[in-house]
Design an enzyme around this catalytic site. Structure first.
Site, PDB file in Angstrom:
ATOM      1  N   ARG A  75     -22.322  30.159 -22.674  1.00 37.69           N
ATOM      2  CA  ARG A  75     -21.837  31.172 -21.727  1.00 37.69           C
ATOM      3  C   ARG A  75     -20.770  30.537 -20.853  1.00 37.69           C
ATOM      4  O   ARG A  75     -21.041  29.573 -20.127  1.00 37.69           O
ATOM      5  CB  ARG A  75     -22.992  31.712 -20.884  1.00 37.69           C
ATOM      6  CG  ARG A  75     -22.542  32.674 -19.828  1.00 37.69           C
ATOM      7  CD  ARG A  75     -23.702  33.300 -19.062  1.00 37.69           C
ATOM      8  NE  ARG A  75     -23.142  34.050 -17.968  1.00 37.69           N
ATOM      9  CZ  ARG A  75     -23.406  33.837 -16.679  1.00 37.69           C
ATOM     10  NH1 ARG A  75     -24.286  32.934 -16.310  1.00 37.69           N
ATOM     11  NH2 ARG A  75     -22.803  34.544 -15.754  1.00 37.69           N
ATOM     12  N   HIS A 119     -16.478  35.266 -12.743  1.00 38.47           N
ATOM     13  CA  HIS A 119     -17.463  34.375 -12.106  1.00 38.47           C
ATOM     14  C   HIS A 119     -16.777  33.750 -10.879  1.00 38.47           C
ATOM     15  O   HIS A 119     -16.572  32.546 -10.810  1.00 38.47           O
ATOM     16  CB  HIS A 119     -17.954  33.328 -13.103  1.00 38.47           C
ATOM     17  CG  HIS A 119     -19.208  32.600 -12.695  1.00 38.47           C
ATOM     18  ND1 HIS A 119     -20.290  32.457 -13.529  1.00 38.47           N
ATOM     19  CD2 HIS A 119     -19.553  31.965 -11.539  1.00 38.47           C
ATOM     20  CE1 HIS A 119     -21.241  31.746 -12.918  1.00 38.47           C
ATOM     21  NE2 HIS A 119     -20.806  31.440 -11.701  1.00 38.47           N
ATOM     22  N   GLU A 164     -23.523  37.665 -10.895  1.00 31.05           N
ATOM     23  CA  GLU A 164     -24.211  37.693  -9.608  1.00 31.05           C
ATOM     24  C   GLU A 164     -23.430  38.436  -8.513  1.00 31.05           C
ATOM     25  O   GLU A 164     -22.993  37.833  -7.531  1.00 31.05           O
ATOM     26  CB  GLU A 164     -24.505  36.261  -9.129  1.00 31.05           C
ATOM     27  CG  GLU A 164     -25.389  35.484 -10.068  1.00 31.05           C
ATOM     28  CD  GLU A 164     -25.719  34.082  -9.564  1.00 31.05           C
ATOM     29  OE1 GLU A 164     -25.218  33.689  -8.496  1.00 31.05           O
ATOM     30  OE2 GLU A 164     -26.485  33.378 -10.244  1.00 31.05           O
ATOM     31  N   ASN A 290     -30.347  35.958 -13.988  1.00 34.24           N
ATOM     32  CA  ASN A 290     -30.329  34.576 -13.488  1.00 34.24           C
ATOM     33  C   ASN A 290     -31.538  34.385 -12.599  1.00 34.24           C
ATOM     34  O   ASN A 290     -31.761  35.166 -11.662  1.00 34.24           O
ATOM     35  CB  ASN A 290     -29.066  34.292 -12.669  1.00 34.24           C
ATOM     36  CG  ASN A 290     -27.823  34.209 -13.539  1.00 34.24           C
ATOM     37  OD1 ASN A 290     -27.896  34.365 -14.762  1.00 34.24           O
ATOM     38  ND2 ASN A 290     -26.680  33.961 -12.921  1.00 34.24           N
ATOM     39  N   TYR A 292     -33.799  31.440 -10.425  1.00 36.38           N
ATOM     40  CA  TYR A 292     -33.963  30.078  -9.916  1.00 36.38           C
ATOM     41  C   TYR A 292     -35.253  29.897  -9.122  1.00 36.38           C
ATOM     42  O   TYR A 292     -35.891  28.868  -9.197  1.00 36.38           O
ATOM     43  CB  TYR A 292     -32.764  29.684  -9.034  1.00 36.38           C
ATOM     44  CG  TYR A 292     -31.508  29.455  -9.852  1.00 36.38           C
ATOM     45  CD1 TYR A 292     -31.217  28.195 -10.368  1.00 36.38           C
ATOM     46  CD2 TYR A 292     -30.635  30.490 -10.142  1.00 36.38           C
ATOM     47  CE1 TYR A 292     -30.090  27.970 -11.148  1.00 36.38           C
ATOM     48  CE2 TYR A 292     -29.496  30.276 -10.914  1.00 36.38           C
ATOM     49  CZ  TYR A 292     -29.236  29.013 -11.415  1.00 36.38           C
ATOM     50  OH  TYR A 292     -28.117  28.789 -12.195  1.00 36.38           O
ATOM     51  N   GLU A 349     -28.932  32.308 -16.729  1.00 37.98           N
ATOM     52  CA  GLU A 349     -28.916  31.047 -15.973  1.00 37.98           C
ATOM     53  C   GLU A 349     -30.324  30.755 -15.500  1.00 37.98           C
ATOM     54  O   GLU A 349     -31.009  31.651 -14.999  1.00 37.98           O
ATOM     55  CB  GLU A 349     -28.056  31.121 -14.706  1.00 37.98           C
ATOM     56  CG  GLU A 349     -26.587  31.011 -14.911  1.00 37.98           C
ATOM     57  CD  GLU A 349     -25.820  31.089 -13.587  1.00 37.98           C
ATOM     58  OE1 GLU A 349     -26.330  30.657 -12.532  1.00 37.98           O
ATOM     59  OE2 GLU A 349     -24.693  31.620 -13.611  1.00 37.98           O
TER      60      GLU A 349
HETATM   61  O1  IFM Z   1     -23.717  27.142  -9.715  1.00 38.47           O
HETATM   62  C1  IFM Z   1     -24.256  28.408  -9.530  1.00 38.47           C
HETATM   63  C2  IFM Z   1     -23.610  29.412 -10.460  1.00 38.47           C
HETATM   64  O2  IFM Z   1     -22.229  29.436 -10.327  1.00 38.47           O
HETATM   65  C3  IFM Z   1     -24.136  30.794 -10.176  1.00 38.47           C
HETATM   66  N1  IFM Z   1     -25.575  30.805 -10.174  1.00 38.47           N
HETATM   67  C4  IFM Z   1     -26.273  29.795  -9.435  1.00 38.47           C
HETATM   68  C5  IFM Z   1     -25.744  28.413  -9.789  1.00 38.47           C
HETATM   69  C6  IFM Z   1     -26.500  27.334  -8.985  1.00 38.47           C
HETATM   70  O3  IFM Z   1     -26.326  27.518  -7.625  1.00 38.47           O
END
Ligand code: IFM
Length: 442
Positions: A75, A119, A164, A290, A292, A349
């Site tokens: 990606r 992005h 995002e 995404n 985290y 992500e």
């Molecule tokens: O580095 C970023 C990415 O550009 C977008 N999502 C979160 C990642 C980590 O912070």
């Protein structure tokens, strides 16, 4: 042994400004990130994406490394100001050639490109015209997307309109910690809506282009847990969920905004014109998620714009200060399916930043990153067992890179980059990931 579905797309994700370097090369215009990072006091140690890991000149070496890792998909994003230095109008052919070379090299290496159209590196020239706060950006973005479809549509079959959108609005326009660095409450809300409109336009133009590939969007989803059972905390978590997650997913999948948002923001809420939400609601082929971390949220007057405060949890956290919470990925994937329907999903992500060091043998044993991946892959597998149509997983990220305002201080890569010598070293997590891909599980 956890085995993933046949043809599962194991990949890595990156973004143009974070890896490429040479942002002004070969006729490119400046981006808001070029401007922002060159403004004193905005990034860690004043670091910029001027060189990054020099992917602009070393993409062949990097793609060879991706092949060595066995990636099935990659990606990447395209830098708008390399294609349109002035934001609109004149096309810069060397910019298109650069991405064509990358796409062709990926296909040659049998790695499927997933291309993110935006992005975060908006042309500076468009920021001068109001950027995302100006509704005309829907046309500008459409023109840019059409140019990409025309040039690459025969080879790229997986498109992601935006990465995002909530971060563009919140970090870029509300708290100003990212480009364009604005603190403008009213603008931030308009930016959100314009992003959604631009997404819808790009989807419609892709269909009109006759493209027979797939198009979707990447949304960062952060599950909201409540700090207590009190009515106030529960309401705060719901508001934050609406503001961060559902403000993007609801219009795309339901053609409406969560009621709580216009009620909360009152006059500051943007004027949504008739037909807008029908455009945003244009059917997509997949959703990129995404993930985290989660947030544990309490009600607090004046905390953020929706009176929602994060309560720090005990337990493991990454260098970003984000709690390691793999169950949240399982929960998120199930929730998306249950709330929005059985659409194909990709984790576009997920990954972690931890400090790395070389041992005496010259290896980087990044066990915490490896464990993060392992626990999150397991969580994704649980969702698949629940019947979620998860088609692939893109680790963030391929190689250590420019982590926005944190500069180079937050390594997320499976591959280490020595920024003085540009030497690449595969970390233990990268070697482990290669085995996962080869075995389609672990
Ligand atoms: O580095 C970023 C990415 O550009 C977008 N999502 C979160 C990642 C980590 O912070």
């Amino acid at each position: 042994m956890l085995t993933f579905p046949k043809d599962f797309m194991w990949g890595c994700a990156t973004a143009s400004y974070q890896i490429e370097g040479s942002p002004m090369a070969d006729g490119a215009g400046d981006s808001i990130w070029h401007r922002f990072s060159h403004t004193p006091g905005t990034t860690h140690n004043g670091e910029t994406g001027d060189i990054a890991h020099d992917h602009y000149n070393r993409y062949l070496e990097d793609i060879a490394l991706m092949k060595d890792l066995g990636l099935r998909a990659y990606r990447m994003s395209i830098s708008w100001p390399r294609i349109y230095p002035d934001g609109t109008g004149r096309i810069n052919q060397p910019g298109l050639d650069f991405y064509e070379n990358i796409i062709d090299a990926l296909l040659e290496a049998e790695i499927v490109p997933f291309v993110t159209i935006y992005h975060w590196d908006l042309p500076g020239a468009l920021q001068d015209r109001g950027g995302w706060a100006n509704r005309e950006i829907v046309d500008w973005f459409g023109q840019y997307a059409q140019t990409l479809y025309a040039r690459f549509g025969d080879r790229v079959t997986n498109w992601i309109t935006l990465n995002e959108p909530s971060v563009v609005s919140k970090r870029g326009h509300l708290d100003g910690t990212q480009a364009p660095g604005l603190n403008d409450y009213w603008a931030a809300l308009r930016v959100s809506h314009n992003l959604m409109m631009a997404h819808g336009r790009a989807v419609q133009l892709y269909r009109a282009s006759g493209g027979d590939g797939k198009i979707g969007i990447t949304v960062n989803v952060t599950p909201q847990h409540t700090a207590s059972d009190s009515t106030e905390d529960v309401a705060a978590a719901e508001r934050n969920d609406a503001f961060l997650n559902r403000a993007y997913l609801d219009p795309i999948f339901k053609g409406s905004y969560p009621d709580v948002l216009p009620a909360w923001f009152g006059e500051a809420w943007p004027n949504v014109r008739e037909g807008d939400l029908d455009d945003v609601h244009s059917p997509i082929d997949f959703l990129g998620v995404n993930y985290y971390t989660r947030q544990v949220t309490a009600n607090k007057r004046g905390a953020g714009v929706v009176d929602a405060q994060q309560v720090k949890q005990t337990g493991d956290h990454t260098l970003m200060g984000w709690e390691v919470y793999p169950d949240g990925l399982h929960e998120t994937l199930d929730w998306v399916r249950d709330t929005y329907g059985d659409i194909p999903l990709y984790v576009t992500e997920s990954g972690s930043s931890f400090k790395d060091s070389f041992d005496d043998s010259g290896a980087i044993n990044d066990n915490r990153r490896l464990e993060y991946l392992q626990s999150h892959f397991s969580a994704a597998h649980r969702a698949i067992q629940d019947g979620v149509d998860l088609r692939g997983y893109f680790v963030w990220t391929f190689i250590d890179n420019f982590e926005w305002a944190f500069g180079y201080s937050r390594p997320f890569g499976l591959v280490h980059c020595d920024f003085d010598t540009q030497k690449r070293t595969i970390k233990r997590s990268g070697h482990w990931y290669r085995d996962v891909i080869a075995n389609n599980g672990f």
